[in-house]
Write an enzyme that holds these catalytic residues in place. Structure first.
Site, PDB file in Angstrom:
ATOM      1  N   TYR A   1      20.415  10.278 122.970  1.00 21.54           N
ATOM      2  CA  TYR A   1      20.318  11.737 122.925  1.00 21.54           C
ATOM      3  C   TYR A   1      21.702  12.376 122.835  1.00 21.54           C
ATOM      4  O   TYR A   1      21.842  13.474 122.291  1.00 21.54           O
ATOM      5  CB  TYR A   1      19.561  12.259 124.149  1.00 21.54           C
ATOM      6  CG  TYR A   1      18.072  12.021 124.062  1.00 21.54           C
ATOM      7  CD1 TYR A   1      17.237  12.947 123.440  1.00 21.54           C
ATOM      8  CD2 TYR A   1      17.488  10.871 124.586  1.00 21.54           C
ATOM      9  CE1 TYR A   1      15.878  12.735 123.352  1.00 21.54           C
ATOM     10  CE2 TYR A   1      16.131  10.650 124.507  1.00 21.54           C
ATOM     11  CZ  TYR A   1      15.328  11.582 123.886  1.00 21.54           C
ATOM     12  OH  TYR A   1      13.978  11.363 123.785  1.00 21.54           O
TER      13      TYR A   1
ATOM     14  N   GLU B   1       9.759   9.193 128.892  1.00 24.00           N
ATOM     15  CA  GLU B   1       9.993   7.861 128.343  1.00 24.00           C
ATOM     16  C   GLU B   1      10.297   6.854 129.441  1.00 24.00           C
ATOM     17  O   GLU B   1       9.850   5.701 129.380  1.00 24.00           O
ATOM     18  CB  GLU B   1      11.120   7.932 127.305  1.00 24.00           C
ATOM     19  CG  GLU B   1      10.690   8.664 126.034  1.00 24.00           C
ATOM     20  CD  GLU B   1      11.837   9.279 125.261  1.00 24.00           C
ATOM     21  OE1 GLU B   1      13.003   8.891 125.490  1.00 24.00           O
ATOM     22  OE2 GLU B   1      11.575  10.157 124.426  1.00 24.00           O
TER      23      GLU B   1
ATOM     24  N   TYR C   1      -1.300   2.588 119.235  1.00 23.62           N
ATOM     25  CA  TYR C   1      -0.649   1.969 118.085  1.00 23.62           C
ATOM     26  C   TYR C   1       0.508   1.104 118.560  1.00 23.62           C
ATOM     27  O   TYR C   1       0.917   1.160 119.733  1.00 23.62           O
ATOM     28  CB  TYR C   1      -0.132   3.026 117.103  1.00 23.62           C
ATOM     29  CG  TYR C   1       0.845   4.021 117.700  1.00 23.62           C
ATOM     30  CD1 TYR C   1       2.194   3.709 117.845  1.00 23.62           C
ATOM     31  CD2 TYR C   1       0.420   5.278 118.123  1.00 23.62           C
ATOM     32  CE1 TYR C   1       3.093   4.615 118.400  1.00 23.62           C
ATOM     33  CE2 TYR C   1       1.308   6.196 118.682  1.00 23.62           C
ATOM     34  CZ  TYR C   1       2.640   5.864 118.819  1.00 23.62           C
ATOM     35  OH  TYR C   1       3.517   6.755 119.368  1.00 23.62           O
TER      36      TYR C   1
ATOM     37  N   ARG D   1       7.476   0.668 111.215  1.00 24.65           N
ATOM     38  CA  ARG D   1       6.371   1.611 111.027  1.00 24.65           C
ATOM     39  C   ARG D   1       5.392   1.452 112.183  1.00 24.65           C
ATOM     40  O   ARG D   1       5.255   0.374 112.763  1.00 24.65           O
ATOM     41  CB  ARG D   1       5.635   1.367 109.701  1.00 24.65           C
ATOM     42  CG  ARG D   1       6.469   1.559 108.465  1.00 24.65           C
ATOM     43  CD  ARG D   1       6.894   3.005 108.240  1.00 24.65           C
ATOM     44  NE  ARG D   1       7.615   3.128 106.987  1.00 24.65           N
ATOM     45  CZ  ARG D   1       8.924   2.909 106.839  1.00 24.65           C
ATOM     46  NH1 ARG D   1       9.646   2.540 107.890  1.00 24.65           N
ATOM     47  NH2 ARG D   1       9.509   3.039 105.670  1.00 24.65           N
ATOM     48  N   GLN D   2       4.666   2.531 112.467  1.00 27.68           N
ATOM     49  CA  GLN D   2       3.641   2.495 113.501  1.00 27.68           C
ATOM     50  C   GLN D   2       2.271   2.285 112.846  1.00 27.68           C
ATOM     51  O   GLN D   2       1.947   2.947 111.846  1.00 27.68           O
ATOM     52  CB  GLN D   2       3.617   3.792 114.312  1.00 27.68           C
ATOM     53  CG  GLN D   2       4.791   3.968 115.245  1.00 27.68           C
ATOM     54  CD  GLN D   2       6.063   4.397 114.538  1.00 27.68           C
ATOM     55  OE1 GLN D   2       6.017   5.163 113.583  1.00 27.68           O
ATOM     56  NE2 GLN D   2       7.202   3.892 114.985  1.00 27.68           N
TER      57      GLN D   2
ATOM     58  N   SER E   1      -1.913   1.877 113.956  1.00 27.79           N
ATOM     59  CA  SER E   1      -2.931   1.909 114.998  1.00 27.79           C
ATOM     60  C   SER E   1      -3.609   0.554 115.114  1.00 27.79           C
ATOM     61  O   SER E   1      -3.885  -0.105 114.108  1.00 27.79           O
ATOM     62  CB  SER E   1      -3.992   2.971 114.679  1.00 27.79           C
ATOM     63  OG  SER E   1      -3.482   4.267 114.826  1.00 27.79           O
TER      64      SER E   1
ATOM     65  N   GLY F   1      -9.947   7.927 105.132  1.00 28.09           N
ATOM     66  CA  GLY F   1      -9.077   6.875 104.640  1.00 28.09           C
ATOM     67  C   GLY F   1      -8.732   5.866 105.716  1.00 28.09           C
ATOM     68  O   GLY F   1      -9.575   5.484 106.543  1.00 28.09           O
TER      69      GLY F   1
ATOM     70  N   GLY G   1      -7.179   6.326 108.241  1.00 24.78           N
ATOM     71  CA  GLY G   1      -7.291   6.944 109.556  1.00 24.78           C
ATOM     72  C   GLY G   1      -8.471   6.428 110.362  1.00 24.78           C
ATOM     73  O   GLY G   1      -8.628   6.780 111.530  1.00 24.78           O
TER      74      GLY G   1
ATOM     75  N   VAL H   1      -1.305  11.344 114.410  1.00 22.60           N
ATOM     76  CA  VAL H   1      -0.554  11.501 113.170  1.00 22.60           C
ATOM     77  C   VAL H   1       0.151  10.203 112.838  1.00 22.60           C
ATOM     78  O   VAL H   1       0.827   9.627 113.687  1.00 22.60           O
ATOM     79  CB  VAL H   1       0.482  12.646 113.292  1.00 22.60           C
ATOM     80  CG1 VAL H   1       1.344  12.717 112.048  1.00 22.60           C
ATOM     81  CG2 VAL H   1      -0.225  13.967 113.509  1.00 22.60           C
TER      82      VAL H   1
ATOM     83  N   GLY I   1       3.196   8.522 111.034  1.00 23.74           N
ATOM     84  CA  GLY I   1       4.492   8.954 110.536  1.00 23.74           C
ATOM     85  C   GLY I   1       4.946  10.214 111.245  1.00 23.74           C
ATOM     86  O   GLY I   1       4.424  10.607 112.292  1.00 23.74           O
TER      87      GLY I   1
END
Length: 390
Positions: free
Chosen positions: A98, A140, A189, A204-205, A207, A267, A269, A380, A382
């Site tokens: 940060y 976190e 995910y 990339r994430q 699910s 899709g 999702g 969501v 991305g």
């Protein structure tokens, strides 16, 4: 809590900063990556930087946070911060990063607002930044400490690679070492790290689509011809290969209780819906479940067999399907999903996942049908561009 000194300054400058925040975000990322190109290796997405979605998401999140502080100086937007914190933990973001962001972000703000910036304005927006940063760091820290291992990223071995629909693949993985496995929840995910042909790691994430609550990780990814990671996964990753996975993250999970559920997806999702359905089927749940799915063609529905089988196993589950290109003999609505003729059960929780326009449309329709906003949840894939256009 936003201080009494900063509140009027933020309120007065929010329109100007909001207007210039997209340019500030572009300036910031340009500065930071010029100084730290190594951040692309295993952390930031080159694709999201190239298409501008990461810049939009950053601008949207800062503007949304500041807007909330102006309206409610004594609180923070908990849902937004929770979503960001989970994404950060899936990337192993640490507090010291940060400080790096602060340096280059405020250099960008000073340049893009050079015609208007004063010491008072800079101090007020610094306060906003650190209020947001410290809130995220606290969340976190809690997520890291709740995991089964202090090691947030660990190697997993691919034990299954199976076609899913016409252009998706389901990967099944098991632990590759003795790192303790953090149990996953239906709807969560994992981040997947893949080494690119130029030796840069990209993350990339995805699910989880099944296997939640076990020591197995199962995720399904659709091929994105314009992307970078999914082509590498589909083309290069084979059974026996190792991938680096994060602990499971995401706060859009199956809610406890026995109230009805509506799982609406489009899709790819369908993946979190599928994991929730599989969990309910494994439990022998008697909850009322309405599954709504939209797809371009029947063949593209990646988890068709799994979802239909689990709906059949649940005594109070129903499925409705929408297809842009109808399939002969299949009981499906034509075109795009609509709630116009769908009866949403009373007190239902609604879960949405799919392209952003789809989720916006379905959320609006659910609200119009009387579902309270707090009972509508969305995931969501991305960068969260919902915030960027809010």
């Amino acid at each position: 809590m936003l201080s009494a000194q900063s509140l009027p300054v933020i309120e007065a400058t929010l329109p100007l900063v909001g207007e210039r925040m997209p340019a500030i975000a572009r300036n910031f990322y340009g500065r930071m990556f010029a100084a730290h190109p190594e951040l692309f290796d295993g952390l930031f997405s080159r694709s999201n930087q190239k298409n501008g979605s990461q810049q939009q998401a950053l601008a949207g999140s800062i503007a949304a946070f500041a807007t909330h502080l102006v309206k409610s100086p004594d609180t923070t937007p908990e849902a937004m911060l929770s979503r960001i914190a989970h994404k950060h933990v899936s990337l192993d973001i640490r507090p010291e990063q940060y400080d790096v962001v602060y340096r280059y972000l405020f250099e960008a703000i000073a340049e893009e607002l050079s015609d208007a910036i004063t010491a008072e304005i800079a101090a007020a927006w610094t306060e906003v930044y650190w209020l947001m940063a410290h809130a995220l760091i606290k969340l976190e820290k809690g997520l890291y400490s709740a995991a089964a291992s202090e090691r947030p990223l660990a190697p997993w071995i691919v034990v299954g690679k199976d076609a899913a629909g016409s252009d998706a693949v389901t990967f099944t993985l098991e632990p590759a070492d003795d790192t303790p496995v953090t149990p996953s929840l239906p709807g969560q995910y994992v981040s997947v790290t893949v080494r690119m042909p130029d030796d840069i790691r990209q993350v990339r994430q995805y699910s989880l689509s099944a296997g939640t609550g076990s020591s197995t990780r199962v995720f399904t990814t659709r091929l994105d011809a314009d992307g970078e990671v999914s082509p590498a996964l589909h083309r290069d990753v084979q059974i026996g290969d190792h991938l680096i996975l994060s602990n499971p993250c995401g706060d859009i999970t199956l809610s406890a209780g026995d109230h009805p559920l509506v799982l609406a997806s489009a899709g790819i999702g369908c993946t979190p819906s599928a994991s929730i359905l599989r969990s309910l089927a494994d439990q022998g749940s008697t909850r009322e479940v309405l599954v709504l799915h939209a797809e371009s063609t029947l063949e593209r529905w990646a988890l068709r067999d799994q979802m239909r089988e689990d709906v059949a196993l649940l005594e109070a589950a129903e499925l409705e399907l929408w297809l842009e290109v109808p399939s002969d003999g299949d009981d499906a609505h034509d075109g795009f999903m609509s709630l116009a003729n769908v009866t949403i059960p009373e007190n239902a929780s609604v879960y949405l996942c799919g392209p952003l326009p789809f989720m916006r449309s379905l959320r609006s329709q659910a609200l119009e049908s009387g579902v309270p906003a707090e009972r509508i949840h969305y995931e969501v894939f991305g960068p969260d561009l919902w915030l960027a256009s809010a």
